[in-house]
Write an enzyme that holds these catalytic residues in place. Structure first.
Site, PDB file in Angstrom:
ATOM      1  CB  SER A  31      -2.029  -3.040   2.500  1.00  0.00           C
ATOM      2  OG  SER A  31      -3.151  -2.406   1.941  1.00  0.00           O
ATOM      3  CG  HIS A  55       2.043  -2.837   3.756  1.00  0.00           C
ATOM      4  ND1 HIS A  55       1.748  -3.297   5.024  1.00  0.00           N
ATOM      5  CD2 HIS A  55       1.069  -1.954   3.449  1.00  0.00           C
ATOM      6  CE1 HIS A  55       0.641  -2.730   5.453  1.00  0.00           C
ATOM      7  NE2 HIS A  55       0.201  -1.907   4.519  1.00  0.00           N
ATOM      8  CE  LYS A  83       1.308   0.388   6.880  1.00  0.00           C
ATOM      9  NZ  LYS A  83       1.089   1.489   5.958  1.00  0.00           N
TER      10      LYS A  83
HETATM   11  C1  PLP Z   1       0.376   2.685   5.667  1.00  0.00           C
HETATM   12  C2  PLP Z   1       0.549   3.170   4.305  1.00  0.00           C
HETATM   13  C3  PLP Z   1       0.705   4.526   4.029  1.00  0.00           C
HETATM   14  C4  PLP Z   1       0.567   5.571   5.104  1.00  0.00           C
HETATM   15  O1  PLP Z   1       1.707   5.661   5.882  1.00  0.00           O
HETATM   16  P1  PLP Z   1       1.732   6.705   7.082  1.00  0.00           P
HETATM   17  O2  PLP Z   1       3.173   6.998   7.280  1.00  0.00           O
HETATM   18  O3  PLP Z   1       1.103   6.021   8.255  1.00  0.00           O
HETATM   19  O4  PLP Z   1       0.966   7.904   6.650  1.00  0.00           O
HETATM   20  C5  PLP Z   1       0.949   4.915   2.729  1.00  0.00           C
HETATM   21  N1  PLP Z   1       1.009   4.013   1.729  1.00  0.00           N
HETATM   22  C6  PLP Z   1       0.855   2.699   1.957  1.00  0.00           C
HETATM   23  C7  PLP Z   1       0.945   1.733   0.811  1.00  0.00           C
HETATM   24  C8  PLP Z   1       0.610   2.235   3.240  1.00  0.00           C
HETATM   25  O5  PLP Z   1       0.424   0.934   3.455  1.00  0.00           O
END
Ligand code: PLP
Length: 415
Positions: A190, A218, A249
């Protein structure tokens, strides 16, 4: 009174330290729905400004998509607001299973289990599958939720240098005697937007009899030719044993996550994963919205194609203007400034130009690697990107960094 002055002073001192270190996080209030154009109040109490959002995970522009909103409304009408139960007591509706099947089909796996979030998926999956006889071998830059999930698990733990396949192979050899070996990575990382070398990792896992887990939060929905994720891009569909990902996301951005992969693994999670067993089921309204998201994504690659075009346009514009970027193919485009204070000043000036993008610095990224992390969306039109680009150039010019390389920026501003 048990909340004594001593305790209050302790926390006030710690909060003061956070402020003095310049890493206190202020939240910005958005007065509109999530989209390319947003209305922002910052700082709290200031006038509301119109801004172009350049830092959301709304990669496909689906967070406020009319069809998704309508599907969510319909779901609310047909299946109610909440289930007031975990899945295994009385919290499973037909649509929960329907969504699990949809995800399975989309990712090309064997089965899927929903979690309240991907954080919860990562918190539950390791402990459900592994014991102290086993080893988790993770990339050194995996997401915080994976780190926490591994902490909750009694298996042994080791790491390999970021995306370093020689080092991973050394670790696989070192741990050859363990009962189960799991190699663990993010699909897209990320902070830098770089992509895991899944084809090579799968080969190593086959050679050394290890499983592989990829967190594709992502990338699900837009990476790869039809947006299946990094496993599609790296041509290893069907070879990733465990995929965790989020609906929070690109996939509408509400909330929810899942573990998708080998059917016994999914069933083990259903029997044993604690965030699945002890936290409430995903609300029907969200399940209905995400089902619509998968319908949209399965019918056309238009949105991920537009995202790819937007990203190429944005990268090229910044590059031609003379910014230092982290190279890559994902819609995460970090503009490197190296100096922490410069990243904060830059972000503030962008905001005054109507561009909303956040500066990241230590400890979120390594020391001396401060940056503005921009994230492109299929919700952006060319006019958004042009306006953002003009603002970046204006502010870049103000600080005299256009056309400078890393060494020159560091010489000017320090680390
Ligand atoms: C955003 C993210 C998460 C968390 O996701 P949520 O559903 O908001 O808990 C987990 N792993 C990665 C790699 C992320 O970028």
């Amino acid at each position: 009174m048990s909340y004594s002055d001593k305790i209050r002073n302790l926390y006030q001192g710690q909060l003061g330290d956070i402020r003095n270190a310049g890493i206190y996080k202020e939240e910005r209030f958005i007065h509109s729905s999530q989209a390319a154009d947003i209305e922002v109040e910052f700082p709290s109490g200031a006038d509301i400004m119109n801004a172009i959002n350049m830092c959301s995970n709304n990669y496909l522009g689906l967070s406020s998509h009319p069809e998704v909103i309508k599907a969510a409304h319909d779901g609310l009408e047909r299946r109610g607001y909440g289930m007031s139960s975990v899945r295994f007591i009385c919290g499973t509706q037909d649509i929960h299973r329907e969504l699990e099947n949809r995800v399975t089909e989309f990712l090309g796996t064997e089965d899927t289990i929903l979690f309240p979030s991907c954080m919860d998926a990562n918190a539950g999956v390791f402990e459900a599958l592994l014991t102290s006889e086993d080893i988790m071998i993770s990339d050194r830059l995996v997401h915080a939720s994976i780190i926490d999930g591994m902490r909750l698990c009694s298996a042994q733990h080791d790491t390999f240098k970021h995306s370093n396949m020689e080092h991973l192979e050394e670790k696989l050899l070192l741990h050859a005697d363990k009962r189960i070996k799991v190699v663990i990575t993010d699909g897209v990382f990320s902070m830098d937007g770089d992509i895991a070398r899944l084809d090579e990792m799968v080969k190593l896992c086959e050679k050394y009899d290890a499983m592989i887990l990829v967190d594709d939060s992502h990338s699900t929905g837009f990476i790869g030719r039809t947006g299946r994720g990094t496993h599609e891009l790296c041509d290893v569909v069907g070879k990733i044993d465990i995929i965790t990902t989020t609906f929070g996301k690109a996939l509408g951005g509400a909330s929810g996550g899942c573990v998708s992969g080998r059917k016994e693994i999914v069933d083990m999670c259903r029997q044993k994963a604690r965030p699945y067993l002890f936290s409430n089921t995903i609300a029907p309204v969200i399940v209905s919205g995400v089902l619509k998201v998968f319908e949209i994504l399965s019918s056309s690659t238009e949105r991920r194609d537009k995202l790819e075009k937007n990203t190429a346009y944005w990268r090229k514009g910044l590059k031609n203007a003379g910014f230092v970027l982290k190279e890559g193919e994902s819609p995460i485009v970090p503009v490197m400034l190296f100096n922490a204070k410069l990243s904060q000043d830059f972000s503030k000036d962008l905001y005054n130009e109507g561009i909303y993008a956040i500066g990241f610095f230590f400890p979120v990224v390594p020391n001396g690697q401060a940056r503005i992390r921009t994230q492109i969306s299929a919700g952006h039109e060319i006019h958004h990107l042009d306006k953002a680009l003009s603002a970046f150039i204006k502010v870049g010019d103000k600080y005299g960094i256009l056309g400078l390389n890393k060494e020159q920026i560091v010489a000017k501003y320090g680390l």
